[in-house]
Design a protein around this motif. Sequence first.
Motif, PDB file in Angstrom:
ATOM      1  N   LEU A 184      -3.864   7.437   8.454  1.00 41.89           N
ATOM      2  CA  LEU A 184      -2.679   8.307   7.962  1.00 41.89           C
ATOM      3  C   LEU A 184      -2.968   9.018   6.714  1.00 41.89           C
ATOM      4  O   LEU A 184      -2.837   8.206   5.703  1.00 41.89           O
ATOM      5  CB  LEU A 184      -1.311   7.682   8.336  1.00 41.89           C
ATOM      6  N   PRO A 185      -3.060  10.335   6.694  1.00 38.23           N
ATOM      7  CA  PRO A 185      -3.036  11.142   5.296  1.00 38.23           C
ATOM      8  C   PRO A 185      -1.593  10.746   4.632  1.00 38.23           C
ATOM      9  O   PRO A 185      -0.714  10.697   4.990  1.00 38.23           O
ATOM     10  CB  PRO A 185      -3.457  12.563   5.678  1.00 38.23           C
ATOM     11  N   LYS A 186      -2.183  10.998   3.302  1.00 35.90           N
ATOM     12  CA  LYS A 186      -0.992  10.796   2.346  1.00 35.90           C
ATOM     13  C   LYS A 186       0.084  12.037   2.533  1.00 35.90           C
ATOM     14  O   LYS A 186       1.413  11.625   2.259  1.00 35.90           O
ATOM     15  CB  LYS A 186      -1.304  10.727   0.751  1.00 35.90           C
ATOM     16  N   GLU A 187      -0.497  13.065   2.887  1.00 34.11           N
ATOM     17  CA  GLU A 187       0.386  14.260   3.170  1.00 34.11           C
ATOM     18  C   GLU A 187       1.630  14.040   4.398  1.00 34.11           C
ATOM     19  O   GLU A 187       2.565  14.779   4.457  1.00 34.11           O
ATOM     20  CB  GLU A 187      -0.202  15.475   3.427  1.00 34.11           C
ATOM     21  N   ALA A 188       1.079  13.098   5.312  1.00 32.09           N
ATOM     22  CA  ALA A 188       1.960  12.783   6.451  1.00 32.09           C
ATOM     23  C   ALA A 188       3.002  11.778   6.119  1.00 32.09           C
ATOM     24  O   ALA A 188       4.082  11.415   6.856  1.00 32.09           O
ATOM     25  CB  ALA A 188       1.138  12.444   7.801  1.00 32.09           C
ATOM     26  N   LEU A 189       2.948  11.292   4.868  1.00 31.62           N
ATOM     27  CA  LEU A 189       3.980  10.077   4.762  1.00 31.62           C
ATOM     28  C   LEU A 189       5.464  10.401   5.058  1.00 31.62           C
ATOM     29  O   LEU A 189       6.100   9.821   5.226  1.00 31.62           O
ATOM     30  CB  LEU A 189       3.707   9.385   3.550  1.00 31.62           C
ATOM     31  N   LYS A 190       5.671  11.650   4.091  1.00 31.43           N
ATOM     32  CA  LYS A 190       7.042  11.972   3.958  1.00 31.43           C
ATOM     33  C   LYS A 190       7.501  12.309   5.344  1.00 31.43           C
ATOM     34  O   LYS A 190       8.726  11.847   5.616  1.00 31.43           O
ATOM     35  CB  LYS A 190       7.142  13.388   3.137  1.00 31.43           C
ATOM     36  N   ALA A 210       3.482  -1.455   5.331  1.00 29.90           N
ATOM     37  CA  ALA A 210       2.611  -0.715   5.072  1.00 29.90           C
ATOM     38  C   ALA A 210       2.939   0.759   4.326  1.00 29.90           C
ATOM     39  O   ALA A 210       2.398   1.109   3.458  1.00 29.90           O
ATOM     40  CB  ALA A 210       1.734  -0.311   6.306  1.00 29.90           C
ATOM     41  N   LEU A 211       4.124   1.209   5.090  1.00 27.53           N
ATOM     42  CA  LEU A 211       4.780   2.190   4.231  1.00 27.53           C
ATOM     43  C   LEU A 211       5.093   2.173   2.827  1.00 27.53           C
ATOM     44  O   LEU A 211       5.103   2.921   1.856  1.00 27.53           O
ATOM     45  CB  LEU A 211       6.004   2.725   5.193  1.00 27.53           C
ATOM     46  N   LEU A 212       5.791   0.998   2.727  1.00 24.99           N
ATOM     47  CA  LEU A 212       6.193   0.462   1.197  1.00 24.99           C
ATOM     48  C   LEU A 212       5.081   0.624   0.297  1.00 24.99           C
ATOM     49  O   LEU A 212       5.189   0.946  -0.959  1.00 24.99           O
ATOM     50  CB  LEU A 212       7.039  -0.534   1.279  1.00 24.99           C
ATOM     51  N   ALA A 213       4.031  -0.075   0.918  1.00 20.31           N
ATOM     52  CA  ALA A 213       2.652  -0.388  -0.016  1.00 20.31           C
ATOM     53  C   ALA A 213       2.183   1.285  -0.431  1.00 20.31           C
ATOM     54  O   ALA A 213       1.496   1.123  -1.368  1.00 20.31           O
ATOM     55  CB  ALA A 213       1.829  -1.058   0.697  1.00 20.31           C
ATOM     56  N   ARG A 214       2.350   2.088   0.543  1.00 17.41           N
ATOM     57  CA  ARG A 214       1.902   3.521   0.313  1.00 17.41           C
ATOM     58  C   ARG A 214       2.607   4.402  -0.366  1.00 17.41           C
ATOM     59  O   ARG A 214       2.177   5.584  -0.719  1.00 17.41           O
ATOM     60  CB  ARG A 214       1.241   3.827   1.473  1.00 17.41           C
ATOM     61  N   THR A 215       3.994   4.043  -0.519  1.00 18.43           N
ATOM     62  CA  THR A 215       4.958   5.176  -0.822  1.00 18.43           C
ATOM     63  C   THR A 215       5.393   4.774  -2.414  1.00 18.43           C
ATOM     64  O   THR A 215       5.763   3.491  -2.692  1.00 18.43           O
ATOM     65  CB  THR A 215       6.055   5.060   0.115  1.00 18.43           C
ATOM     66  N   SER A 216       5.131   5.730  -3.204  1.00 19.18           N
ATOM     67  CA  SER A 216       5.672   5.580  -4.616  1.00 19.18           C
ATOM     68  C   SER A 216       7.045   6.415  -4.966  1.00 19.18           C
ATOM     69  O   SER A 216       7.308   6.364  -5.822  1.00 19.18           O
ATOM     70  CB  SER A 216       4.572   5.800  -5.577  1.00 19.18           C
ATOM     71  N   ALA A 217       6.928   7.360  -4.322  1.00 21.07           N
ATOM     72  CA  ALA A 217       8.282   8.590  -4.451  1.00 21.07           C
ATOM     73  C   ALA A 217       9.590   7.639  -4.372  1.00 21.07           C
ATOM     74  O   ALA A 217       9.576   6.992  -3.227  1.00 21.07           O
ATOM     75  CB  ALA A 217       8.006   9.487  -3.438  1.00 21.07           C
ATOM     76  N   LYS A 218      10.232   7.933  -5.387  1.00 23.34           N
ATOM     77  CA  LYS A 218      11.553   6.889  -5.439  1.00 23.34           C
ATOM     78  C   LYS A 218      12.377   7.292  -4.034  1.00 23.34           C
ATOM     79  O   LYS A 218      12.976   6.506  -3.608  1.00 23.34           O
ATOM     80  CB  LYS A 218      11.929   7.398  -6.667  1.00 23.34           C
ATOM     81  N   ARG A 219      12.684   8.648  -3.980  1.00 25.32           N
ATOM     82  CA  ARG A 219      13.699   8.917  -2.874  1.00 25.32           C
ATOM     83  C   ARG A 219      13.105   8.205  -1.330  1.00 25.32           C
ATOM     84  O   ARG A 219      13.959   7.675  -0.715  1.00 25.32           O
ATOM     85  CB  ARG A 219      13.691  10.376  -2.856  1.00 25.32           C
ATOM     86  N   LEU A 220      11.775   8.484  -1.104  1.00 22.57           N
ATOM     87  CA  LEU A 220      11.196   7.894   0.084  1.00 22.57           C
ATOM     88  C   LEU A 220      11.259   6.522   0.167  1.00 22.57           C
ATOM     89  O   LEU A 220      11.827   5.748   1.158  1.00 22.57           O
ATOM     90  CB  LEU A 220       9.926   8.693   0.244  1.00 22.57           C
ATOM     91  N   ARG A 221      11.034   5.785  -1.045  1.00 29.58           N
ATOM     92  CA  ARG A 221      10.962   4.469  -1.086  1.00 29.58           C
ATOM     93  C   ARG A 221      12.336   3.764  -0.997  1.00 29.58           C
ATOM     94  O   ARG A 221      12.505   2.939  -0.139  1.00 29.58           O
ATOM     95  CB  ARG A 221      10.177   4.060  -2.500  1.00 29.58           C
TER      96      ARG A 221
END
Length: 584
Positions: free
Chosen positions: A5-11, A45-56
């Motif tokens: 899954l590309p980083k751009e799709a995380l949000k 897995a999402l938390l491990a790849r997410t650093s943006a504060k709002r999404l996290r």
Amino acid sequence: MSEDLPKEALKTVVEVLCAPAISPDGIDLPADRWREEALKAALPALLARTSAKRLRNRLLVQADEKMLAALAADGTVTTADLPAILRTRRVWAGLVAGLARRPDQVEAAIALLPRLPGHEVEHVVRDWDLDRYTRTAETEPAPPLPQALFDAVLEACLTPLAAYLLHPDPEEGWDAVSAFSKDWSLELGDNSAWAMLARCPERWAELVAHPTFGAAVQHLLLDQAEIRAAEDARLHAASAYPPGEEPPAEDPDPALSEDLLRACLPALCVPELADLPNPQVTARRTLHHIAHRVHKNPLLADLAAEQLHAATDALITRGQLLSPPDKQADDHGSDGRVLSLAEDLALLSANPDHLTGACAQLALLDPPAVVSPTPSRTLIRILDNSDPDHDRPARLLERHSEHRRVQALAALAANPHTPHSAVNDALNVLHPAELAWIAESVEGPDWFLHAAAAVPAAGDEDDGVLRLLSDDELDQHPDPVAVLQSWLDSPAADEHFSRSEVYRAVVASRHHTLEHLLQIPADEILSRHEPEIAVKILLDHCGRSTERWAALAAAMIFDYDKEKITFGEFLNSLDHTPAKVEAP
């Protein structure tokens, strides 16, 4: 979740998984359950790849406590996430333990301990191994518990007891609690603190001398160590031997060495609670608590003999514990307090006057009502007559623990400071069954056994036992009706433990008359025995009287069983009691 899954799709993925599934008619429940399951599976897995504060933060809100603790343990959740987590949750033990798995977060985890409820602090250590219930051969062992965290939890668990010992002022409602408490177990028995102490026996010698927590540790060791050691020994024996095989009868080694006991002597007599109000209650509780400690740690009787004797004398004097008991009609614990006091003085006192007073109080107690019940067909079938001696007076005395008076007297006789004359005076008022109990069960001093054997027997050679006969046995008696009346006239009919047996035997006998039944308490007839008998009598008594039936209905509704009246008085009241009708 796929690693491709590309980083751009995380949000977008996070927004979709965190939003409820909506249909034109509202929330689509099946789809929303699928969404929740997918989010739960993808969350680590999402938390491990997410650093943006709002999404996290959105992801953290969706996780439950168990998952957050596991993610903290593997380093996915860190102390930086605490503001988001604690915005919607309180601190829990699993989170503290998980964060402390990383050395750089131990101090931050310790800082969270004051925010835990008191009963949960010890769980930080207890739940350190998150996989202890699900561990398999492939599961990695839990890392060692940081010593700093253990020490912090230990101090946090000891702090409430240490604070109470400094300021033991009774709280609101203390009087109600104290009426039911025989010692200070509720106040001094902190289970969390003991659970922590039990994990570090090698540090006990150091902790009893701690300037802040030393007194609390001394109290806990005196109260808990030997009890827990005995329980652990029983559990070990139960698991070490196959079913049906009895372990050898060996006493476990003492949990506290002589040096440790000496270090705990400052706390032995509970000096912190000496000045509490209501000394008649507090002194009795303190004396019983000390006796319990000596009973569990017998070596204390020699190590602290003078200290124990002085403390006992002071408590007896301050609490006026040997004053004639002012027994109220509804004070069902008065006899128990006299018995406990005698047992405690037998163990702790060296004052002849106090020991004489204890003997005199025992002599004033009501004699036991010893009853031999009618044979039970059920018990005979189950036990197969395996106990041919069940009808011995001494054995019958133990059925309802009515041997405690004579047992306490035997303990007083074994105390070398008890005057023989005081014991002899008490022996002369004992029930014949109590004297039989001494002959069969006591291994006391020879003078005591000889004095008990020399007490003159009753002139009619009666052993003092009320034997309830079966109907077949009553058939052989010339006047079975008089026998039943003698049962109702006996002291056993007024004694708490035996009266129901007497009433049951009378009601169940085919020889009973209406006159017998009218003497029995109303609640026994109406609600406890042979309902068809009560129904027949009520039918005959009320007959065609509308007023009596209305009065009966009102009496049955308005707590007839709380008024201690006989069945005869109950029937008479139906002619004089106006019917009470509840308002609609």
